[in-house]
Design a protein around this motif. Structure first.
Motif, mmCIF file in Angstrom:
data_model
loop_
_atom_site.group_PDB
_atom_site.id
_atom_site.type_symbol
_atom_site.label_atom_id
_atom_site.label_comp_id
_atom_site.label_asym_id
_atom_site.label_seq_id
_atom_site.Cartn_x
_atom_site.Cartn_y
_atom_site.Cartn_z
ATOM 1 N N ILE C 44 -32.566 -8.198 22.946
ATOM 2 C CA ILE C 44 -33.456 -7.391 22.363
ATOM 3 C C ILE C 44 -33.377 -5.764 23.275
ATOM 4 C CG2 ILE C 44 -35.619 -6.451 21.685
ATOM 5 C CD1 ILE C 44 -34.430 -8.285 19.537
ATOM 6 N N LEU C 45 -33.465 -6.185 24.693
ATOM 7 C CA LEU C 45 -33.748 -5.084 25.647
ATOM 8 C C LEU C 45 -32.219 -4.326 25.736
ATOM 9 C CD1 LEU C 45 -35.749 -6.235 28.077
ATOM 10 C CD2 LEU C 45 -36.424 -4.569 26.425
ATOM 11 N N PHE C 46 -31.218 -4.996 25.359
ATOM 12 C CA PHE C 46 -29.871 -4.380 25.777
ATOM 13 C C PHE C 46 -29.109 -3.927 24.296
ATOM 14 C CE2 PHE C 46 -28.743 -4.485 30.088
ATOM 15 C CZ PHE C 46 -29.835 -5.090 30.767
ATOM 16 N N GLY C 48 -30.995 -3.803 21.360
ATOM 17 C CA GLY C 48 -31.617 -3.088 20.544
ATOM 18 C C GLY C 48 -32.474 -3.817 19.190
#
Lengths: 278, 645, 417
Positions: C44-46, C48
């Protein structure tokens, strides 16, 4: 020698009128907007709730209430309605989305256009939650332009990163373009600049009209005050009694959008107000 | 002493670290660091800047010849603008010009047809090989086995026609269009004087949704609104045209022709009107006998009173006109239908419909039309001029088989279903890259792609027989021979012998059928049209979720019909016709469609139309009705008897 | 290499030594969830938020539900602290450490969830650097208010938690540490007072103001929502704080907190619930009679799809639990009824938060659009459940290694004499 006073205070208030009796749903406004504003390109854009587009061509029918053959269809091009809010008893007039942004990434300009600065946006989507028109799009995925599609990108609209909100700004970059051209020609009065957003410029039937709502002689002002004019879900417009209206406004703000739709069809009018069809 | 020193040292050290840290934090360095990190990890593309200017262009690939103004930034075209309106294919030209899947060099097939494996070759090699093949076929005396299919009758199509005919072949066809259908049925295509009519009776023609010349019709519609022209739309689905019309006459699917027969019947018997067409007497006898008003009412769902009322209004209007050609971009009408509708115009002596022809375009070849050619004809060599009959014709599968046995050359800018079965693909240009007598190319040609006109001219010069067909050698000069439009001079004939079987067939088609109780008819989504638009991402962005949603194609079915068959929203169904079945379609229940109808969107289900257009939905033409009309040579695919499960 | 192996073995033993089979299974599950959480967190963080089921219409999902629930239920921390330190109800002292820890974790994971929910987490500091203030100190945006109040309150919770950590049997031996811990205990009332002050604001804003201020969204608009959320947090939070150590007691089969403390806190919760219930009925009435017509819609028209009126009905039914079982002494004194009452109380709060979010977003904005739905993806499930797993693990670690329950230590200490 007296110097000519150059007007720098913005007197214009941009508004739009969309005549639904003339709209044929051709979709050219949508393509023009996408082209002008560098909409990100996806191989499969059928996941409509995640779609990134400023202008949604909503297909409206009355078949919730009517049966065949008493049905009707209309296409309703919907973009950011550039709400104004109202100066109510305790509230300063603000669009529903501007007051809620925690990072002031969206703000109302002097000309009434609600701006969106994607580089300030932290992606909390509070403005998207507050918008009653679903006009704001979030970049759920990284905006990308496959290969040579990059060549048709407009330099006046920056490419946003993923995780930020983008929305229609009435093509205010075109205003800036026209302003720069005017200044280059020596026309310095800020109110001498007029422009046409991409969607309005492409509409083949002239259903979309754009102009200055503060100018009583402009076509938008005249059309917006006709009987056929109706605003999307702005229910306070139906309150005809001025005292009641004032009391209502004192209690709560209403969106007060600057996009007016014209329709002679009462079913469409009713639906735009959540009313059951007569 | 030592202890104190260490303590002091620790205190000093700790203080220094703390001070340094807070200084660093308060200077804003870490925040700027975050910001830089955010930008570095996202790395958005920045469009290349340049000098802004506007260039003008005229389309040479659409029949209307749209005039546009192109906004340029440096050498890049970024926007197409037009004060006069553009047709959808010209509006998409920008996305076509910069499409990442554009073909950059001539391609030669490697592997089997349909595998999609091609290798780049040079133009010289391609032209040499193609001309050698063509020369040998002509030398063998089999010139008639060389065929060509044109997309439309723009200059490109006219040049191809001239080239192939001078090679000695009679097998030049155009993809079915409003003009080709009406030309074949009436001896000339109908020129409507829409600006001066006060009453329009449209039989399923979706006038404002891409029918005929889309850009012109939008302007015409604006004029109608201003003048209060009355539009009466006979249609099965409440699309925009029906909604914007003054009156929508809901008809059962595909029965627009029957309605026309009924109104004609009434005008002839009830109002004693006459037509000047040949064999009018014979025809009117047939119509009166076969289609009495009661039968018409039961077939169409339009009451007898209503039929009479329409007939009355139509005949009393000052300058009424009846319009034929069901559909929007994908138009379909049988010759019986076109003749009957044109007859209405002659009955009321309408001044708003005249027959025209184009001097450089002949719609009929050895066979009456494209579909009869595909079904009954044979060819050893085929030229595809930006056409996609494998996708658009109901005989697409049969055509594939015939193409596998022939030598096929396709001229197009991006891959399509038909080019996938070619031996050679010659890449062509978008109109932004071609020059016309009025303007220079707006954008430089894409790699080795060439202007279709120049390709045809080079080919003609390499073929013995056609060396001198064209007196010029470059594309610009070819505009000199562009066809002129004039009155067709043809005598309108009812062609009773040719169409009487069709009249019988129509009679039978709408009688009840237990095995296939429903009708499937097409609808079109704006911008997608009958398929061309699907390769372009900004078209994909406009598709409504009631048409194509999360990779599922939705067909529209009336709520009552849905209840009858126990269907729920989004349910997966299978549609079967005599010709085959479609699976992986999903239900959208709506009352904008007549009962017992399945309205399926056209334009989906391509097999190889770039990654944007391929593998999305299904192509209904595969199972649509395939009775070939004797006059137009085109399959009457509009309404197909189906059943669902 | 050997040293690394020894280190891991020591960790493993430290955690799993002497655990029953059931406990081991539970620990495996919790660690598994944590691992899933870490994997999908990176995705999710990388890459999106496209991997979630949130969309332009259903803007917020599992993580904001998590935030609302955690902050709402974590409101028990400030209520308990206030009653203990300001009202000096010493019977609550045995439970205060656990309460502070749970409160701390709730707020910590609120921030964690928010980090994932933001499209640009690297820009989270913009809320502080570019706040949306209105006139004077009144924030124009509720989220600005949330950012500041939540952050300050989180600092207060850290300060409140530090003594619990310092009182670890190894650390407390250091005389400096002991001195700090002692003085902190004396000053804890200032923290409690400050915490309560801040909590009024952020409980109101996050729980209610955020939604109630949206004047263009008839499904949420109500000016009093702010105040109702505060009462809800006090009512539900105290139940939650009672329930957690009770469950821990049952699992460990030890009396971590004396029953009368549980009963006292349950009684307080039940009492506040009466106010909350009245407020809620008033809220529904206002929505039906005033705010829905103001927005031109009928109240019942906005309920439909999957998240229909059944949610409202369920919430009212769950109210019966705390109203009756926690207020009537006869029931409160019986453990099983008390627990049922507590569970219903927590359930009522959870349902109300779910209803605000799920029903709120599902309601159509245009009459030609239907009710929408939300089905969290594996990424959202993993991160949400993973965070809950981590919270449980941290709580268990504190129970095992830190003096979370002074009552227990005291008893054991006395038992050794």
């Amino acid at each position: 020698m007296e110097e000519k006073k150059i007007e720098v205070k913005m007197k214009r208030r941009w508004g739009m009128v969309v005549d639904l009796d003339k709209c044929t749903g051709c979709g050219k406004c949508s393509v023009a907007c996408n082209q002008e504003n560098n909409m990100p390109i996806f191989e499969d854009d059928s996941d409509v709730p995640k779609r990134v587009a400023f202008l949604e061509l909503m297909k409206v029918t009355n078949d919730r209430d009517a049966k065949f053959p008493d049905v009707k269809t209309a296409y309703l091009p919907k973009m950011c309605q550039q709400c104004e809010g109202n100066n109510s008893g305790k509230h300063k007039a603000e669009p529903p989305c501007v007051s809620v942004c925690p990072a002031v990434a969206t703000d109302v300009g002097d000309d009434g256009v609600v701006s969106q600065v994607w580089s300030r946006c932290i992606g909390c989507r509070y403005c998207q939650t507050a918008c009653p028109y679903e006009a704001r799009a979030f970049n759920w995925w990284k905006p990308e332009y496959d290969g040579s599609f990059k060549k048709s990108l407009n330099t006046e609209v920056s490419v946003a990163s993923r995780g930020t909100i983008v929305k229609c700004t009435f093509c205010s970059h075109i205003w800036k373009r026209e302003r720069d051209k005017a200044v280059a020609k020596g026309i310095l009065d800020i109110n001498d600049v007029s422009y046409t957003p991409a969607c309005v410029g492409t509409c083949p039937t002239g259903a979309m009209v754009f102009g200055d709502l503060n100018d009583p002689d402009s076509e938008v002002s005249k059309l917006a005050s006709t009987d056929r004019a109706v605003r999307l879900t702005n229910v306070i417009d139906d309150e005809k009694n001025p005292e009641k209206k004032k009391a209502l406004l004192n209690k709560k703000q209403f969106a007060n959008p600057k996009v007016y739709y014209l329709t002679s069809q009462s079913w469409l009018r009713d639906m735009m107000r959540f009313k059951k069809n007569s | 002493m030592k202890k104190i020193e260490r303590k002091d040292f620790l205190k000093l050290g700790g203080g220094a670290v703390l001070g340094g840290l807070s200084g660093w934090v308060f200077s804003g360095a870490p925040f700027l660091g975050f910001q830089w990190l955010a930008e570095w990890t996202q790395d958005q593309y920045v469009p290349v800047k340049g000098f802004e200017k506007y260039a003008q262009a005229v389309s040479d690939s659409c029949p209307a010849g749209c005039k546009v103004s192109v906004r340029m930034i440096g050498e890049r075209a970024v926007k197409i603008e037009s004060k006069e309106g553009v047709c959808p294919s010209c509006h998409n030209a920008l996305q076509l010009t910069y499409h990442p899947e554009r073909i950059s060099t001539p391609l030669k097939r490697k592997g089997n047809k349909g595998d999609g494996k091609f290798a780049p070759v040079s133009w010289d090699e391609a032209i040499k090989d193609i001309s050698a093949k063509m020369n040998s076929i002509i030398a063998e005396g089999k010139a008639n086995s060389i065929a060509a299919i044109n997309k439309n009758e723009s200059l490109n199509g006219q040049l191809m026609e001239k080239f192939i005919r001078s090679a000695g072949s009679n097998n030049v066809y155009y993809e079915p269009s409003l003009k080709s259908l009406t030309s074949s049925a009436l001896g000339g295509y109908v020129n409507y004087d829409f600006a001066n009519t006060d009453y329009i009776l449209s039989f399923g023609a979706k006038l404002v949704e891409g029918w005929d010349s889309s850009a012109d019709m939008q302007k015409i519609f604006t004029g109608w609104k201003a003048r209060g022209t009355k539009i009466v739309q006979a249609d099965t689905v409440c699309t925009m045209t029906a909604s914007l019309a003054a009156e929508w006459v809901p008809v059962k699917p595909g029965t627009e022709a029957i309605l026309a027969f009924g109104i004609a019947n009434y005008l002839i018997t009830g109002k004693r009107l006459n037509s000047t067409g040949e064999e009018f007497g014979k025809w009117s006898q047939l119509i009166i006998n076969k289609f009495p008003l009661a039968k018409v009412a039961s077939y169409t769902g339009v009451s007898e009173d209503k039929i009479k009322k329409i007939g009355d209004e139509f005949s009393k209007a000052k300058n009424p006109v009846a319009v034929a050609g069901k559909g929007a971009c994908g138009v379909s009408a049988s010759s019986a239908e076109i003749i009957a509708i044109y007859c209405l115009n002659t009955l009321v002596k309408s001044r708003a419909a005249t027959l025209m022809k184009n001097s450089a375009v002949t719609y009929t070849g050895e066979f009456a039309g494209l579909d009869s050619f595909i079904k009954n004809g044979s060819f050893s060599m085929l030229f595809l001029n930006n056409a996609d009959p494998v996708y658009k014709s109901v005989f697409g599968e049969e055509l594939k088989k015939k193409m596998e046995k022939a030598f096929v050359v396709s001229i197009n800018p991006i891959m399509n279903d038909s080019a996938n079965y070619a031996d050679y693909i010659l890449p062509s240009l978008s109109f932004l890259e071609t020059a016309t007598p009025e303007n220079q190319p707006v954008v430089a040609s894409f790699k080795e792609s060439k202007d279709t006109k120049e390709v045809i001219i080079s080919l003609s010069k390499a073929i013995e027989k056609t060396k001198n067909t064209f007196a010029f050698s470059n594309g610009i000069d070819s505009f000199k021979i562009s066809g002129k439009e004039s009155a067709s001079g043809a005598r309108f004939s009812f062609n009773v012998d040719k169409i009487k079987n069709e009249l019988d067939a129509l009679d039978k088609k709408f009688a009840s059928n237990a095995e296939y109780p429903l009708f499937m008819i097409p609808v079109e989504a704006p911008l997608v049209g009958d398929g061309d638009g699907l390769a372009f991402p900004y078209v994909l962005k406009s598709i409504d979720p009631t048409v194509f949603y999360r990779e599922k194609l939705l067909v529209q079915i009336n709520r009552e019909t849905g209840k009858k068959y126990g269907l729920s929203e989004n349910e997966s169904i299978v549609i079967k016709s005599e010709r085959g079945k479609l699976s992986k379609v999903y239900v959208h229940l709506t009352d904008t469609v007549a009962p017992d109808t399945v309205a399926i969107p056209l334009g989906f289900g391509h097999e190889s139309y770039t990654v944007y257009g391929s593998e999305k939905g299904v192509n209904p033409k595969k199972i649509m009705a395939a009775d070939v009309d004797p006059l137009t040579g085109t399959a009457d695919w509009w309404s197909t008897r189906v059943k669902i499960s | 290499m050997d040293k690394v192996k020894k280190f891991f073995k020591a960790c493993y033993d430290g955690i799993f030594a002497g655990t029953s089979k059931n406990m081991r299974i539970a620990l495996y599950v919790l660690f598994g969830l944590t691992a899933l959480f870490l994997i999908f967190a990176i995705q999710i963080l990388f890459w999106g938020l496209g991997y979630t089921d949130m969309d332009n219409n259903f803007t917020w999902g599992a993580w904001i539900i998590g935030d609302l629930g955690l902050v709402g239920l974590g409101g028990g921390a400030f209520t308990t602290g206030y009653i203990l330190y300001i009202f000096r109800v010493d019977k609550l002292r045995p439970i205060i450490n656990s309460t502070v820890l749970i409160g701390f974790m709730c707020y910590l994971f609120t921030f964690v969830f928010l980090l994932f929910d933001l499209g640009q987490p690297l820009r989270c500091w913009f809320g502080f650097a570019y706040p949306n203030w209105g006139k004077g100190v009144y924030p124009a945006s509720m989220l600005t208010e949330v950012f500041f109040c939540l952050s300050f309150y989180f600092c207060i919770l850290i300060v409140e938690l530090i003594p619990v950590i310092l009182e670890h049997k190894v650390l407390i031996k250091n005389k400096y540490v002991a001195a700090i811990a002692h003085y902190m205990h004396l000053l804890m009332w200032t923290m409690a007072a400050g915490g309560t002050f801040l909590s009024f604001f952020h409980q109101g804003s996050l729980g209610g103001g955020m939604w109630g201020a949206l004047y263009a969204k008839t499904v949420w608009y109500s000016p009093h929502f702010f105040y109702m959320a505060i009462v809800a947090a006090m009512a539900g939070g105290t139940s939650f704080m009672t329930l957690i150590p009770y469950i821990a007691s049952k699992i460990l089969n030890k009396e971590l907190v004396p029953m009368e403390t549980f009963q006292l806190l349950a009684r307080i919760s039940g009492f506040i619930f009466i106010f909350y219930f009245v407020f809620r009925i008033f809220d529904i009435y206002k929505a039906v009679a005033v705010y829905s017509p103001m927005g031109g819609r009928a109240y019942t028209d906005m309920w439909g799809g999957y998240y229909g009126l059944w949610m409202l009905v369920l919430e009212i039914i769950l109210f019966v639990g705390p109203l009756v079982l926690l207020n009537v002494k006869k029931y409160r004194d019986q453990e099983k009824y008390m627990v049922t009452g507590l569970a219903c109380a927590v359930g009522a709060i959870v349902i109300s938060k779910l209803s605000v979010l799920l029903h709120g977003f599902a309601a159509p904005n245009f009459p030609w659009k239907g009710f929408t739905a939300y089905g969290p993806t594996i990424q959202e499930w993993s991160i949400t459940l993973g965070c809950f797993a981590v919270m449980i693990l941290i709580y268990m670690a504190f129970v095992k290694w830190f003096p979370l329950f002074p009552h227990l230590e005291h008893d054991e200490h006395e038992a050794h004499h």
